[in-house]
Design a protein around this motif. Structure first.
Motif, PDB file in Angstrom:
ATOM      1  N   LEU A   1       0.816  -1.215   0.000  1.00  0.00           N
ATOM      2  CA  LEU A   1       0.000   0.000   0.000  1.00  0.00           C
ATOM      3  C   LEU A   1       0.850   1.265   0.000  1.00  0.00           C
ATOM      4  CD1 LEU A   1      -2.833  -1.031   2.497  1.00  0.00           C
ATOM      5  CD2 LEU A   1      -2.897  -1.034  -0.003  1.00  0.00           C
ATOM      6  N   GLY A   2       1.991   1.215   0.640  1.00  0.00           N
ATOM      7  CA  GLY A   2       2.851   2.390   0.702  1.00  0.00           C
ATOM      8  C   GLY A   2       3.367   2.837  -0.647  1.00  0.00           C
TER       9      GLY A   2
ATOM     10  N   HIS B   1       1.591   3.280  -3.141  1.00  0.00           N
ATOM     11  CA  HIS B   1       0.542   4.080  -3.764  1.00  0.00           C
ATOM     12  C   HIS B   1       0.284   5.395  -3.042  1.00  0.00           C
ATOM     13  CE1 HIS B   1      -0.457   0.750  -6.449  1.00  0.00           C
ATOM     14  NE2 HIS B   1      -0.252  -0.031  -5.415  1.00  0.00           N
ATOM     15  N   HIS B   2       0.556   5.405  -1.741  1.00  0.00           N
ATOM     16  CA  HIS B   2       0.410   6.656  -0.990  1.00  0.00           C
ATOM     17  C   HIS B   2       1.258   6.554   0.271  1.00  0.00           C
ATOM     18  CE1 HIS B   2      -1.288  10.117   1.044  1.00  0.00           C
ATOM     19  NE2 HIS B   2      -1.918  10.437  -0.079  1.00  0.00           N
ATOM     20  N   PRO B   3       2.067   7.579   0.548  1.00  0.00           N
ATOM     21  CA  PRO B   3       2.960   7.497   1.709  1.00  0.00           C
ATOM     22  C   PRO B   3       2.239   7.314   3.043  1.00  0.00           C
ATOM     23  CG  PRO B   3       2.993   9.692   0.675  1.00  0.00           C
ATOM     24  CD  PRO B   3       2.280   8.792  -0.248  1.00  0.00           C
ATOM     25  N   ARG B   4       1.022   7.802   3.161  1.00  0.00           N
ATOM     26  CA  ARG B   4       0.281   7.668   4.416  1.00  0.00           C
ATOM     27  C   ARG B   4      -0.124   6.219   4.682  1.00  0.00           C
ATOM     28  NH1 ARG B   4      -4.475  11.958   4.864  1.00  0.00           N
ATOM     29  NH2 ARG B   4      -4.662  10.856   6.858  1.00  0.00           N
ATOM     30  N   LEU B   5      -0.087   5.395   3.633  1.00  0.00           N
ATOM     31  CA  LEU B   5      -0.460   3.986   3.791  1.00  0.00           C
ATOM     32  C   LEU B   5       0.743   3.099   4.096  1.00  0.00           C
ATOM     33  CD1 LEU B   5      -2.972   3.634   0.820  1.00  0.00           C
ATOM     34  CD2 LEU B   5      -3.502   4.016   3.239  1.00  0.00           C
TER      35      LEU B   5
ATOM     36  N   TRP C   1      -7.547  -2.180   6.725  1.00  0.00           N
ATOM     37  CA  TRP C   1      -8.577  -1.290   6.198  1.00  0.00           C
ATOM     38  C   TRP C   1      -9.856  -2.029   5.818  1.00  0.00           C
ATOM     39  CZ3 TRP C   1      -7.172   3.718   6.621  1.00  0.00           C
ATOM     40  CH2 TRP C   1      -5.815   3.989   6.730  1.00  0.00           C
TER      41      TRP C   1
END
Length: 229
Positions: A155-156, A158-162, A170
């Motif tokens: 997941l990271g 695709h978006h740093p917050r993930l 999730w």
């Protein structure tokens, strides 16, 4: 984990709609339907993965200057390029295989001046066969694969917050026990009080769908089974 696509076969048939279906600038009365069959090696065992899709014109590229046949040809080109890039591709996870294929499709799309959405139509079809084969090889359902992170989704990326999280963080612990069936209404569809009865009648009794009698090339489809390589 060792994961490799050994072969891919594409089957095609033609479908006709019960009534004209209008969406956007298109009116659909018939379209090709394709079935992609993959033979995939998972940890030394062979498994079969299957995925299918319609090829509706004006769905990805809504260019009014193009004729429907050209758009169908471009969708097939996306699938065929993804197939060519995938055979022999080896990765440590299903997710990594998809990422490698995604990158290759992006290069092709830029060179062929094709929309990225259309380019990844082919990649997604291959991805679906890979997930299906992996699930078959492990005798696991998709929900279980997501809960255990068996597909290797990062997941990271695709978006740093993930970063540092997993799909299970999730998702609900249990998959849904039921779903709501949606009937997409086309612009010219008649709206009457007995629409649900008409839908059931055309779908075959009281079921929301029925199995087509069109068996073209069905005898060539391999059986879904796991065997030693």
């Amino acid at each position: 984990m060792s994961f490799r696509i050994c072969s891919l076969r594409l089957f095609e048939t033609s479908l006709r709609t019960r009534m004209p279906f209008r969406y956007g600038i298109a009116v659909l009365t018939e379209c090709p339907h394709v079935v992609l069959v993959a033979q995939i090696e998972v940890e030394g065992h062979m498994a079969i993965g299957v995925a299918a899709e319609h090829l509706p014109p004006r769905w990805f590229d809504k260019d009014p200057a193009k004729i429907s046949a050209q758009e169908v040809t471009e969708m097939k080109a996306s699938i065929q390029h993804a197939m060519a890039q995938s055979v022999g591709l080896r990765a440590k996870s299903v997710y990594r295989l998809w990422r490698d294929l995604y990158a290759a499709q992006m290069v092709w799309a830029a060179e062929a001046a094709q929309p990225s959405l259309l380019a990844h139509f082919g990649a997604t079809l291959v991805e679906c066969t890979a997930i299906d084969a992996f699930a078959c090889a492990n005798s696991a359902r998709f929900a279980a694969l997501m809960q255990t992170s068996a597909l290797g989704v990062e997941l990271g990326a695709h978006h740093p917050r993930l970063a540092g999280s997993k799909p299970a963080d999730w998702l609900s612990h249990l998959p849904l026990s039921s779903i709501t069936v949606r009937h997409t209404v086309g612009l010219p569809d008649p709206m009457t009080d007995d629409w649900h009865e008409q839908l059931a009648e055309h779908a075959g009794g009281d079921r929301p769908w029925h199995q087509s009698s069109d068996r073209e090339d069905s005898t060539d489809l391999p059986r879904r089974q796991k065997s030693s390589s």
